[in-house]
Design a protein around this motif. Structure first.
Motif, PDB file in Angstrom:
ATOM      1  N   LYS A 202       0.817  -1.219   0.000  1.00  0.00           N
ATOM      2  CA  LYS A 202       0.000   0.000   0.000  1.00  0.00           C
ATOM      3  C   LYS A 202       0.853   1.274   0.000  1.00  0.00           C
ATOM      4  O   LYS A 202       0.321   2.379  -0.078  1.00  0.00           O
ATOM      5  N   GLY A 203       2.170   1.106   0.148  1.00  0.00           N
ATOM      6  CA  GLY A 203       3.046   2.268   0.183  1.00  0.00           C
ATOM      7  C   GLY A 203       3.037   2.998   1.499  1.00  0.00           C
ATOM      8  O   GLY A 203       3.400   4.177   1.572  1.00  0.00           O
ATOM      9  N   ILE A 204       2.634   2.313   2.564  1.00  0.00           N
ATOM     10  CA  ILE A 204       2.644   2.925   3.899  1.00  0.00           C
ATOM     11  C   ILE A 204       4.027   2.734   4.502  1.00  0.00           C
ATOM     12  O   ILE A 204       4.480   1.602   4.700  1.00  0.00           O
ATOM     13  N   PHE A 230      11.218  -5.369   1.903  1.00  0.00           N
ATOM     14  CA  PHE A 230      10.171  -4.349   1.888  1.00  0.00           C
ATOM     15  C   PHE A 230      10.802  -2.956   1.951  1.00  0.00           C
ATOM     16  O   PHE A 230      11.219  -2.502   3.017  1.00  0.00           O
ATOM     17  N   PRO A 231      10.864  -2.250   0.834  1.00  0.00           N
ATOM     18  CA  PRO A 231      11.532  -0.933   0.806  1.00  0.00           C
ATOM     19  C   PRO A 231      10.775   0.177   1.525  1.00  0.00           C
ATOM     20  O   PRO A 231      11.270   1.306   1.590  1.00  0.00           O
ATOM     21  N   ALA A 289       8.571  12.417  10.475  1.00  0.00           N
ATOM     22  CA  ALA A 289       8.069  13.770  10.228  1.00  0.00           C
ATOM     23  C   ALA A 289       8.658  14.356   8.952  1.00  0.00           C
ATOM     24  O   ALA A 289       7.958  15.033   8.181  1.00  0.00           O
ATOM     25  N   VAL A 290       9.939  14.129   8.705  1.00  0.00           N
ATOM     26  CA  VAL A 290      10.548  14.607   7.464  1.00  0.00           C
ATOM     27  C   VAL A 290       9.910  13.920   6.262  1.00  0.00           C
ATOM     28  O   VAL A 290       9.610  14.558   5.247  1.00  0.00           O
ATOM     29  N   ALA A 291       9.673  12.614   6.380  1.00  0.00           N
ATOM     30  CA  ALA A 291       8.998  11.892   5.297  1.00  0.00           C
ATOM     31  C   ALA A 291       7.621  12.483   5.023  1.00  0.00           C
ATOM     32  O   ALA A 291       7.199  12.608   3.869  1.00  0.00           O
ATOM     33  N   TRP A 304       6.874   5.984  -2.809  1.00  0.00           N
ATOM     34  CA  TRP A 304       7.462   4.784  -3.404  1.00  0.00           C
ATOM     35  C   TRP A 304       8.985   4.860  -3.503  1.00  0.00           C
ATOM     36  O   TRP A 304       9.646   3.820  -3.646  1.00  0.00           O
ATOM     37  N   THR A 305       9.532   6.035  -3.437  1.00  0.00           N
ATOM     38  CA  THR A 305      10.995   6.193  -3.510  1.00  0.00           C
ATOM     39  C   THR A 305      11.536   6.892  -2.261  1.00  0.00           C
ATOM     40  O   THR A 305      12.649   7.420  -2.284  1.00  0.00           O
TER      41      THR A 305
END
Length: 337
Positions: A202-204, A230-231, A289-291, A304-305
């Protein structure tokens, strides 16, 4: 001329009053010769809100009434708090402020004060409200958080994994973009790995701490052990204001992705108080928080990246060379560019 000077004075005074009084103690917001922080203040200048990300914090307990946090909680408006009923039929009783996966209700205090203090301190790093003339500034300006309580202790308790899995599923169902998980486990299970796979698909993002033993990070600690597969998993170490690895922080040039400030972090404590907290428990929410700021500026597709972005834009330091994949400290400004 006097009128102009007076107006300028008023504007200056107004700006000064808008500053949260303990911001001066938040060394980690800066990056300069004296403070090897995360370059947050510079990042705020280019932050744009093109998307509203949500961070779920899975921790030991929370003070949801804290003066600097209460406005940052993503309220479930379809639920009536403390009536013992699942009003919105989402499968979670009384989840107005968040959810306690151990007690199966909306009681977000820990079993002990130190547990409630821990989660409250983690939340403050992320989401303390800006410019309200009290306390500190959270790293992710204007972000909303979902507090979720997991059972404690659970590092070695495999029988408690179902509660953590439920916490993760609750984060998914509430629409979280990021999970801040200031813990590492010595146990796993097929069901736990399956939940991590779902989060990844799910990109979480799952931001996890490397641990506070001061040794090279083991490759059989979870969820970090699944990072190669899992990236979405990012494992964080902690540094001090001199840019050195915190003595307690684990490290590893393959098992830890990057470092972030985690020593003497000024943040929210119990009952509308503030204080210093240290450990990878507090470098982890800073990275979360930065993400979130990256998602806010660049949109949900940036998820995704994210891990590669944060690694590639980290600030390399000789003092951290060889201690993580990036060999440096997270740089919020560079990550947002």
């Amino acid at each position: 001329m006097k009128i102009i000077i007076s107006l300028l004075s008023l504007l200056t005074l107004s700006a000064a009053l808008a500053n949260d009084p303990l911001e001066k103690d938040q060394w980690y917001l800066k990056y300069n010769t004296k403070n090897k922080g995360a370059n947050i203040e510079k990042a705020w200048k280019i932050l744009e809100s093109n998307y509203q990300p949500v961070i779920a914090i899975i921790d030991a307990g929370f003070d949801v009434n804290h003066e600097d946090l209460k406005d940052s909680i993503l309220i479930n408006k379809d639920e009536i708090p403390n009536n013992g009923i699942d009003d919105d039929n989402n499968g979670y009783t009384d989840d107005y402020y968040g959810y306690n996966s151990n007690k199966k209700n909306g009681d977000l205090a820990g079993d002990y004060d130190f547990q409630t203090k821990h989660g409250t301190a983690v939340a403050g790093v992320i989401a303390a409200k800006h410019n309200n003339d009290i306390g500190i500034k959270g790293v992710a300006k204007g972000i909303k958080i979902i507090p979720i309580v997991k059972p404690e202790p659970m590092a070695k308790r495999k029988e408690k994994l179902p509660h953590l899995i439920e916490a993760m599923r609750y984060a998914m169902e509430r629409g979280a973009d990021i999970i801040s998980f200031s813990a590492r486990l010595k146990v796993t299970s097929p069901a736990f790995k399956k939940a991590l796979r779902e989060l990844n698909d799910k990109g979480i993002l799952v931001i996890a701490s490397s641990g506070n033993v001061g040794v090279e990070n083991s490759t059989n600690r979870y969820p970090g052990a699944y990072a190669d597969e899992f990236p979405n998993i990012i494992v964080v170490g902690s540094n001090d204001k001199n840019g050195k690895r915190a003595k307690s922080s684990n490290y590893g040039n393959k098992s830890v992705h990057l470092f972030a400030p985690g020593v003497k972090i000024q943040t929210t404590h119990l009952s509308d108080t503030y204080g210093y907290s240290s450990g990878t428990s507090f470098s982890t929410p800073l990275v979360a928080a930065v993400a979130a700021m990256v998602l806010a500026k660049h949109g949900p597709e940036a998820r995704w990246t994210m891990r590669e972005r944060l690694i590639q834009t980290s600030r390399p330091l000789k003092t951290l060379e060889g201690l993580s994949v990036s060999g440096g400290i997270i740089d919020a400004f560079e990550a947002l560019k």
